[in-house]
Every structure is written in C-alpha cells, then in structure tokens.
Design a protein around this motif. Structure first.
Motif, PDB file in Angstrom:
ATOM      1  N   LEU A 321       0.834  -1.205   0.000  1.00  0.00           N
ATOM      2  CA  LEU A 321       0.000   0.000   0.000  1.00  0.00           C
ATOM      3  C   LEU A 321       0.869   1.255   0.000  1.00  0.00           C
ATOM      4  O   LEU A 321       0.589   2.222  -0.727  1.00  0.00           O
ATOM      5  CB  LEU A 321      -0.923  -0.018   1.217  1.00  0.00           C
ATOM      6  N   ARG A 325       0.973   4.060  -2.884  1.00  0.00           N
ATOM      7  CA  ARG A 325       0.702   5.473  -2.568  1.00  0.00           C
ATOM      8  C   ARG A 325       1.794   6.373  -3.132  1.00  0.00           C
ATOM      9  O   ARG A 325       1.503   7.405  -3.747  1.00  0.00           O
ATOM     10  CB  ARG A 325       0.597   5.654  -1.046  1.00  0.00           C
ATOM     11  N   TYR A 341      -3.285   2.169  -6.800  1.00  0.00           N
ATOM     12  CA  TYR A 341      -3.421   2.647  -5.428  1.00  0.00           C
ATOM     13  C   TYR A 341      -4.857   2.487  -4.949  1.00  0.00           C
ATOM     14  O   TYR A 341      -5.100   2.019  -3.815  1.00  0.00           O
ATOM     15  CB  TYR A 341      -2.975   4.110  -5.342  1.00  0.00           C
ATOM     16  N   LEU A 345      -6.186   0.296  -1.730  1.00  0.00           N
ATOM     17  CA  LEU A 345      -7.043   0.872  -0.687  1.00  0.00           C
ATOM     18  C   LEU A 345      -8.328   0.067  -0.557  1.00  0.00           C
ATOM     19  O   LEU A 345      -8.790  -0.213   0.561  1.00  0.00           O
ATOM     20  CB  LEU A 345      -7.366   2.334  -1.016  1.00  0.00           C
ATOM     21  N   ARG A 350     -10.623   0.256   2.674  1.00  0.00           N
ATOM     22  CA  ARG A 350     -10.628   1.702   2.846  1.00  0.00           C
ATOM     23  C   ARG A 350     -11.299   2.332   1.619  1.00  0.00           C
ATOM     24  O   ARG A 350     -10.701   3.070   0.851  1.00  0.00           O
ATOM     25  CB  ARG A 350      -9.195   2.215   3.033  1.00  0.00           C
ATOM     26  N   ASP A 353     -11.447   6.116   1.094  1.00  0.00           N
ATOM     27  CA  ASP A 353     -10.184   6.665   0.605  1.00  0.00           C
ATOM     28  C   ASP A 353      -9.951   6.292  -0.858  1.00  0.00           C
ATOM     29  O   ASP A 353      -9.313   7.044  -1.607  1.00  0.00           O
ATOM     30  CB  ASP A 353      -9.016   6.143   1.445  1.00  0.00           C
ATOM     31  N   ALA A 354     -10.454   5.128  -1.263  1.00  0.00           N
ATOM     32  CA  ALA A 354     -10.242   4.671  -2.632  1.00  0.00           C
ATOM     33  C   ALA A 354     -11.075   5.471  -3.628  1.00  0.00           C
ATOM     34  O   ALA A 354     -10.634   5.704  -4.768  1.00  0.00           O
ATOM     35  CB  ALA A 354     -10.583   3.185  -2.748  1.00  0.00           C
TER      36      ALA A 354
END
Length: 521
Positions: A321, A325, A341, A345, A350, A353-354
């Motif tokens: 991850l 990022r 990325y 995520l 997440r 966030d994705a």
C-alpha cells in the motif's frame, strides 16, 4: 535417503558427517524459502562431492534462481549426460555462448537442446546463429517441421531477422500477419527495438500505439542491435512468457535467468524472472531482481506494479500500500498508478479513501464503463449509496450488455429493496449473458428471494453454492432460503459451511443465525 548415500560414498566418514549436515541444512533452507542459505550449503557440498548428482540438481536450480553462473555451470557439468539432467540444462551454455558471440559453442548447445522438449526453439536459434554469422537463416527457418509451436516461433524469428537485415516492408508485413493470428505484444516490442536501431523511428512508433505504459515509454526510442545475444535472449524470454501461467516454475526461472545471462538488458525477462521467483515463494530474490531494473527502463513502471504484486503475495500488504501510494503521488503518475493505489485501498477495506482515486481514473476516461463501476462500487461500499448508485447507473448506461455492471447495480438495488422489479430484470439479463458465473446466478436467485419468490430462487442459489462452495455470501443466501422454506437442518448446514470462510463480522452473524434462525421480519 538415496541422495544422502550418494554423498556419503565420496569421502572418509569424518568428512561425510560435515557434508551431510551441510546437505540437510541446505535442503531445509530450500524448503523454507531461505534461498541464500540453501545456495551456500549446496555450494559447499558440491565442492566436497563434485560428482554427486543428488546435490548437483538442487544446486543447479538454486544457482539459477540466485544468478550464480559459476555454481550453475559447475552443477550443470555434473548433471550433463546423466539421468538426472533436466531438459533445460543446455540453456545455460547456450546463453553464455550467445553473450560471448561464440557461434560454435552456441551450435553445440543447440544440438544438445534438440534432444529435449525445448527443441521447439531449435530452428529459431539456428536462424539467429546463421544470421549473426552472415549466413542465410532461411534453411533453419524452413526446418521447423509441422509442430505448430516451432512454426510459430520460427515465423516470429523470420519477421525480426527480415527487419534486422533491412527488409523492413516484408518484416512488418509478417509482424502484422502474426498479430492478426494472436501473437503476443512481445513481437511488436522486439520489432520496434530493431527498427529504432536502424534509425527507423517512425516505423517503430507505428508498432507501439496504445496507452500501454511500456509502449508509451518505448516510443521515446529503445534500440537493440540484432546480436546473437539479443536473438537468444529474446527467444528465451518469449517462451518464458508463454509459460508464465502454466505452473512450470523451475523451467520459467531457467528460461528467464538464461535470457538475462545472454543479454542483461532484457528487462522483460527480468520481470518474468521476478514473477517466477515470487511464485516459488522466493520473495527476497524476486524483489532483488526488480531492484536491478534501471530507473530509466521502459519497464520501470511495470516493475513497480510487479513489486506491489510480489509484496501482496507475500502478505506484506502495508508495504504494498505504501509503495502504491508513493507511485500514485508522483507528478507524472497517470491512470495505471491511480488505479493500482485505489485497488490496494479497496483491498484494505478503505473504500472511502479509494473513491477519490477511482474518480481520477473516471475523469481521465469518462467513457470507460469499468472505471465508473469501480468508482460506484467504492462509494457504495463506503456507505454513500446515492452517489454510488448514480455512478453504477452510469456504468450500465455505458455498457448495457456488460454482465458485471448489470450484476453490481441490480444486486445492490435488490439488496436494498430499491426498484426490485427493474433490478431483477437487470440480473436476468446479466445471467442470460453469463450463465456460468456463480456470483451472477446467486444475485439473481437473491433478487427472486427478496421479491418473495423463494421457490424460484432456490435452484439458482443451490447451483451457485455448488459451483462456488467457499463463497460465504452465497452460502448464507442459500441458508436463508432453506430456512424460509422450513428446511431448518439444511439451513443450518449451509450457514455452518458459510461461517468457515466468512470474514469475522459475517461469521459472528452466521453463528447467531445457526443458534436462533433467521430474525423475524
């Protein structure tokens, strides 16, 4: 036991004890994926027992994986002509000869290869030898016989040699003909490298159209001279690429490693080697192989993606991850980096966030239904159903006959009781388009269940569960249907099976179901 006895027969008893300890330590390290320890142990034992085939074979494999050419050569010398000799043994001397442009040694290795299943490469190899020695490669190409694999490789080799000789029109026509029958993109890549070397940049770039990041980087110019090293390396890498998904890892490693020995600039082979090493659980070696990729290589971005995959396979998700990022945050990052990325995520649950990263992909290509699907899925999983539904509807509008889009939107709506009739119709279309997809079959069965038609739902849910017995969600749906029909024993059995593979939160819910049944509506 046979391998231990063959070691012990070579030296006095005192030496045997130390040698046996080294051998057992090497075998144990090999089994545990501790490649460097295994390599050192095999090297010591082979030095003490230079005629031991039992040691030579694992030493040969370990040396190729590590790139220890000296040890691999010593081990190969022991194995040559013995029943333990692997079919790929001639690859190493051939690669070494090619790197040195030693045609005589190369031909001797090709003759040895002719007696193995890898003989499919022989006409192409002889063609490269002939071409680089100033002889006509046509007779070697013509000797391909009727084996379709041999013929295919020979046809690709003929196209590249035509380009290398300056017969560009014929070579490009052959490349295009092979493309029409499904040749891998490696052929275009190789042809473009040779064209760049001849100063024919426009013709090279015409072969490298599309958004593929490797092709985009190659369009800047990546020349390769048509040496024997190049021809041998290219062919080995080509065959290694074909074997990448066929669970023949030792052979894949041998082909990719010897491709690099012949021509160290073959970064495509470097990627294949890293993938094969990772498949053997040799994570450190796979990462070290990727570390050797030059930063300015056209394959550099692909190497980053490969590194992320290696880390994920090794259960090092946080490192994967973090790398994704950093890659997505580069000033020159694009859709591929944002997608990777976002995917990491999403895998880490997440989704909120994705979603913004998936949105970047959408904005870069608003006509891509798959981008809208992933964006909508992330929003829906993050709890923003209105925005998620709108994005999913956009995906369906762009691809009204795409089963994945129809399934996601149809199921998400049916699960929430939103427009169940239209949702069911969507799922019926998806099922008709892809009847063998167990997830879609489950979705349609669940839509019928939600709509109150349990009798119609059951055979679909049973079919989905039979086809994908480890899918916890499908198993839970089947259990719910059985319970609703009064088949309590079967319901609890289905829920117990689902609980075995369900995530912790879902497993807890299933335990409650098993004890108390379905909650009353």
């Amino acid at each position: 036991m046979a391998s231990v006895l063959s070691i012990g027969a070579v030296a006095p008893a005192g030496a045997d004890t130390a040698r046996l300890a080294d051998y057992l330590q090497a075998r144990a390290a090999d089994a545990d994926g501790q490649g460097d320890i295994a390599l050192a142990g095999y090297a010591r034992v082979l030095a003490a027992a230079p005629a031991s085939g039992a040691v030579a074979l694992p030493a040969y494999r370990e040396a190729l994986a590590a790139g220890d050419v000296a040890l691999a050569t010593r081990a190969a010398a022991v194995l040559r002509g013995t029943p333990d000799a692997p079919a790929d043994l001639p690859l190493l001397p051939l690669a070494i000869a090619a790197e040195r442009n030693d045609a005589a040694e190369a031909e001797a290795a090709v003759a040895a290869l002719e007696k193995t299943p890898l003989a499919v490469m022989v006409p192409s190899l002889r063609a490269w030898i002939a071409f680089t020695q100033g002889r006509d490669p046509a007779p070697a190409i013509a000797a391909g016989g009727k084996n379709p694999v041999t013929q295919r490789l020979a046809a690709e080799t003929a196209a590249l040699i035509q380009i290398a000789r300056g017969d560009t029109a014929t070579g490009l026509a052959t490349v295009q003909a092979l493309r029409a029958t499904g040749s891998p993109i490696d052929l275009r890549l190789s042809a473009a490298q040779l064209l760049f070397a001849r100063g024919q940049g426009a013709e090279a770039r015409a072969l490298l159209t599309g958004a593929d990041p490797v092709f985009a980087a190659l369009r800047r110019g990546a020349a390769a001279e048509p040496t024997l090293a190049y021809g041998v390396s290219r062919l080995f890498g080509r065959v290694a690429g074909d074997l990448a998904d066929q669970q023949v890892t030792p052979l894949s490693i041998a082909l990719a490693r010897t491709a690099l020995i012949a021509w160290p600039a073959n970064d495509r082979a470097r990627l294949l080697l890293a993938e094969a090493l990772a498949g053997e659980g040799a994570t450190a070696r796979a990462l070290a192989t990727l570390d050797a990729m030059p930063a300015d290589s056209p394959f550099a971005s692909t190497a980053t993606a490969a590194r992320i995959s290696v880390l994920v396979a090794a259960k090092r998700e946080e490192e994967a991850l973090a790398l994704a990022r950093r890659d997505a945050g580069r000033s020159d990052a694009g859709e591929a980096e944002w997608q990777r990325y976002a995917d990491r995520l999403s895998a880490a649950n997440r989704n909120a966030d994705a979603a913004p990263w998936y949105r970047r992909v959408v904005d870069a290509d608003p006509a891509a239904w798959a981008a809208w699907l992933q964006y909508g899925g992330a929003l829906e999983q993050a709890g923003d159903w209105p925005a998620g539904r709108a994005a999913l509807q956009k995906a369906v509008a762009l691809a009204p006959r795409e089963p994945l889009a129809l399934n996601y939107l149809g199921y998400a709506q049916a699960q929430r009781g939103v427009d169940v009739t239209a949702s069911t119709a969507m799922l019926e279309r998806a099922h008709a388009l892809k009847p063998a997809d167990h997830s879609i079959t489950d979705s349609l069965g669940w839509a019928y269940y939600v709509n109150g038609d349990v009798a119609r739902a059951l055979p679909l849910l049973e079919s989905a569960a039979a086809g994908d017995p480890v899918n916890a969600e499908i198993g839970e749906h089947l259990g719910d249907a059985y319970w609703t029909l009064g088949r309590r024993y079967e319901a609890r059995y289905a829920w117990r099976a689902a609980a075995l593979t369900a995530p912790p939160a879902d497993a807890a819910r299933l335990v409650t179901r098993i004890a108390q049944g379905l909650p009353r509506q």
